[in-house]
Design an enzyme around this catalytic site. Structure first.
Site, PDB file in Angstrom:
ATOM      1  N   SER A  57       0.932  -1.306   0.154  1.00  0.00           N
ATOM      2  CA  SER A  57       0.003   0.052  -0.062  1.00  0.00           C
ATOM      3  C   SER A  57       0.708   1.262  -0.077  1.00  0.00           C
ATOM      4  O   SER A  57       2.051   1.095   0.366  1.00  0.00           O
ATOM      5  CB  SER A  57      -0.791  -0.105   1.423  1.00  0.00           C
ATOM      6  OG  SER A  57      -1.396   1.231   1.500  1.00  0.00           O
TER       7      SER A  57
ATOM      8  N   TYR B  34      -2.276  -1.392  10.207  1.00  0.00           N
ATOM      9  CA  TYR B  34      -2.094  -1.490   8.907  1.00  0.00           C
ATOM     10  C   TYR B  34      -0.700  -1.007   8.367  1.00  0.00           C
ATOM     11  O   TYR B  34      -0.103  -1.617   7.537  1.00  0.00           O
ATOM     12  CB  TYR B  34      -3.395  -0.902   8.327  1.00  0.00           C
ATOM     13  CG  TYR B  34      -3.737  -0.895   6.943  1.00  0.00           C
ATOM     14  CD1 TYR B  34      -4.197  -1.809   6.318  1.00  0.00           C
ATOM     15  CD2 TYR B  34      -3.137   0.079   6.008  1.00  0.00           C
ATOM     16  CE1 TYR B  34      -4.419  -2.055   4.959  1.00  0.00           C
ATOM     17  CE2 TYR B  34      -3.064  -0.011   4.518  1.00  0.00           C
ATOM     18  CZ  TYR B  34      -4.040  -1.138   4.211  1.00  0.00           C
ATOM     19  OH  TYR B  34      -4.169  -1.226   2.840  1.00  0.00           O
TER      20      TYR B  34
HETATM   21  P1  NAD Z   1     -11.648  -6.132   0.019  1.00  0.00           P
HETATM   22  O1  NAD Z   1     -12.365  -6.033   1.517  1.00  0.00           O
HETATM   23  O2  NAD Z   1     -12.492  -5.644  -1.199  1.00  0.00           O
HETATM   24  O3  NAD Z   1     -11.074  -7.441  -0.190  1.00  0.00           O
HETATM   25  C1  NAD Z   1     -10.260  -8.271   0.669  1.00  0.00           C
HETATM   26  C2  NAD Z   1     -10.211  -9.691   0.425  1.00  0.00           C
HETATM   27  O4  NAD Z   1      -9.423 -10.426   1.451  1.00  0.00           O
HETATM   28  C3  NAD Z   1     -11.703 -10.498   0.238  1.00  0.00           C
HETATM   29  O5  NAD Z   1     -11.636 -11.261  -0.637  1.00  0.00           O
HETATM   30  C4  NAD Z   1     -11.821 -10.957   1.753  1.00  0.00           C
HETATM   31  O6  NAD Z   1     -12.661 -12.143   1.752  1.00  0.00           O
HETATM   32  C5  NAD Z   1     -10.406 -11.421   1.906  1.00  0.00           C
HETATM   33  N1  NAD Z   1     -10.121 -11.764   3.326  1.00  0.00           N
HETATM   34  C6  NAD Z   1     -10.150 -10.930   4.432  1.00  0.00           C
HETATM   35  N2  NAD Z   1      -9.767 -11.488   5.571  1.00  0.00           N
HETATM   36  C7  NAD Z   1      -9.409 -12.911   5.086  1.00  0.00           C
HETATM   37  C8  NAD Z   1      -9.089 -14.020   5.588  1.00  0.00           C
HETATM   38  N3  NAD Z   1      -8.826 -14.050   7.196  1.00  0.00           N
HETATM   39  N4  NAD Z   1      -8.634 -14.986   4.978  1.00  0.00           N
HETATM   40  C9  NAD Z   1      -8.751 -15.189   3.635  1.00  0.00           C
HETATM   41  N5  NAD Z   1      -9.369 -13.992   3.083  1.00  0.00           N
HETATM   42  C10 NAD Z   1      -9.566 -13.124   3.558  1.00  0.00           C
HETATM   43  O7  NAD Z   1     -10.255  -5.277   0.115  1.00  0.00           O
HETATM   44  P2  NAD Z   1      -9.302  -4.586  -0.905  1.00  0.00           P
HETATM   45  O8  NAD Z   1      -9.331  -3.126  -0.947  1.00  0.00           O
HETATM   46  O9  NAD Z   1      -9.258  -5.187  -2.217  1.00  0.00           O
HETATM   47  O10 NAD Z   1      -7.762  -4.771  -0.502  1.00  0.00           O
HETATM   48  C11 NAD Z   1      -7.146  -6.052  -1.022  1.00  0.00           C
HETATM   49  C12 NAD Z   1      -5.629  -6.044  -0.664  1.00  0.00           C
HETATM   50  O11 NAD Z   1      -5.194  -4.264  -1.267  1.00  0.00           O
HETATM   51  C13 NAD Z   1      -5.491  -5.560   0.888  1.00  0.00           C
HETATM   52  O12 NAD Z   1      -4.191  -6.045   1.222  1.00  0.00           O
HETATM   53  C14 NAD Z   1      -5.469  -4.061   1.213  1.00  0.00           C
HETATM   54  O13 NAD Z   1      -4.692  -3.755   2.021  1.00  0.00           O
HETATM   55  C15 NAD Z   1      -4.748  -3.585  -0.315  1.00  0.00           C
HETATM   56  N6  NAD Z   1      -4.929  -2.153  -0.525  1.00  0.00           N
HETATM   57  C16 NAD Z   1      -5.989  -1.743  -0.655  1.00  0.00           C
HETATM   58  C17 NAD Z   1      -6.296  -0.444  -1.111  1.00  0.00           C
HETATM   59  C18 NAD Z   1      -7.659   0.253  -1.398  1.00  0.00           C
HETATM   60  O14 NAD Z   1      -7.765   1.463  -1.510  1.00  0.00           O
HETATM   61  N7  NAD Z   1      -8.499  -0.563  -1.640  1.00  0.00           N
HETATM   62  C19 NAD Z   1      -5.128   0.455  -1.302  1.00  0.00           C
HETATM   63  C20 NAD Z   1      -3.875  -0.199  -0.848  1.00  0.00           C
HETATM   64  C21 NAD Z   1      -3.717  -1.268  -0.535  1.00  0.00           C
END
Ligand code: NAD
Length: 260
Positions: A142, A155
């Site tokens: 991130s 985080y």
């Molecule tokens: P999201 O909530 O849409 O998806 C998260 C996914 O992780 C889902 O499929 C959920 O079921 C799964 N998950 C959660 N806990 C779990 C567990 N214990 N075991 C297995 N699966 C699990 O979130 P997102 O925004 O797509 O985030 C995905 C990644 O991207 C994360 O690591 C997040 O930190 C990172 N990220 C997101 C953003 C953003 O702006 N959305 C920015 C930077 C980084």
């Protein structure tokens, strides 16, 4: 480009993970999906990806907070597909609170899912990748892996740690056909961020659209979200021959967030 390759994408039932799984499948890669959600919706997703792209797609409900289940996820993928070539450590959760109010069990959960899971999964897949002299480990970190914000202690600590892990794995695998990189997105409009926007709107008594605009303006010079498809395209590039010598890098895709 990825025909015959096998990928595990953790947390791929939603958001960025789903965007990456779809982008890999579109290149002919077989995919092991993982994550939580409603069983029927996940099955529909699995069949849609398989049919649209003519690849094998399987699903594992492994909980990334539980190391034995992470090891089972890797073992099951190898049992079903014969090997693993690409590991995308993407599953992640967020908790927003000041350090003094941060619930200890939420700290443990965020560190387990956003950081330790990547260690356990990488440890499990590396022997197969090294024996086949080809592998790609892609950690979804991130902008918060490179700079901090208040109220996100677990985080930010986990994502900084994930970039550290990325560098160590890159060094250890550098001459074995394996690369390990981190992707550092800024704001991507997924359920994880939508919840933060709605929580802010509720806390400040403002419309969701206003909270959404404020969220972008606070961090990104570019007032637009990155899409899961764009993150998927970057992951595909990291799997390409052109990216063979990119390793140990933290690649920003963040609308200028950390340029400031
Ligand atoms: P999201 O909530 O849409 O998806 C998260 C996914 O992780 C889902 O499929 C959920 O079921 C799964 N998950 C959660 N806990 C779990 C567990 N214990 N075991 C297995 N699966 C699990 O979130 P997102 O925004 O797509 O985030 C995905 C990644 O991207 C994360 O690591 C997040 O930190 C990172 N990220 C997101 C953003 C953003 O702006 N959305 C920015 C930077 C980084």
């Amino acid at each position: 480009m990825l025909k015959g390759k096998v990928a595990i994408v953790t947390g791929s039932t939603s958001g960025i993970g789903l965007g990456i799984a779809a982008a890999l499948a579109a290149e002919g890669c077989s995919v092991m999906l993982n994550g939580f959600g409603e069983a029927r919706a996940i099955e529909a997703l699995r069949t849609r990806l398989a049919q649209e792209h003519g690849v094998d797609v399987l699903y594992s409900p492994a909980d990334m907070a539980k190391p034995p289940q992470i090891r089972d996820l890797v073992a099951e993928t190898i049992r079903q597909f014969g090997h693993v070539d690409i590991l995308v450590n993407n599953a992640g959760i967020q908790h927003v609170a000041k350090v003094v109010d941060f619930p200890e069990e939420r700290w443990d959960q965020v560190i387990a899912i956003n950081l330790s899971a990547a260690f356990h999964a990488t440890k499990s897949v590396l022997p197969v990748m090294l024996s086949r002299k080809w592998g790609r480990v892609i950690n979804i970190a991130s902008a918060h892996g490179l700079v901090a914000s208040g109220e996100k202690a677990a985080y930010v600590a986990a994502k900084h740690g994930l970039i550290g892990l990325t560098k160590v794995v890159a060094i250890e695998t550098a001459n074995h056909g394996v690369t390990c990189n981190a992707i550092c997105p800024g704001w991507v409009l997924t359920p994880l961020v939508q919840k933060q926007i709605e929580d802010r709107a509720a806390a400040q008594g403002i419309p969701v659209q206003t909270a959404r605009d404020a969220l972008l303006r606070e961090k990104q010079p570019m007032l637009d979200f990155t899409s899961p498809e764009q993150i998927g395209a970057l992951a595909v590039f990291l799997c390409s021959e052109a990216a063979r010598t990119i390793t140990g890098a933290a690649l920003s895709i963040d609308g200028g967030w950390i340029a400031q």
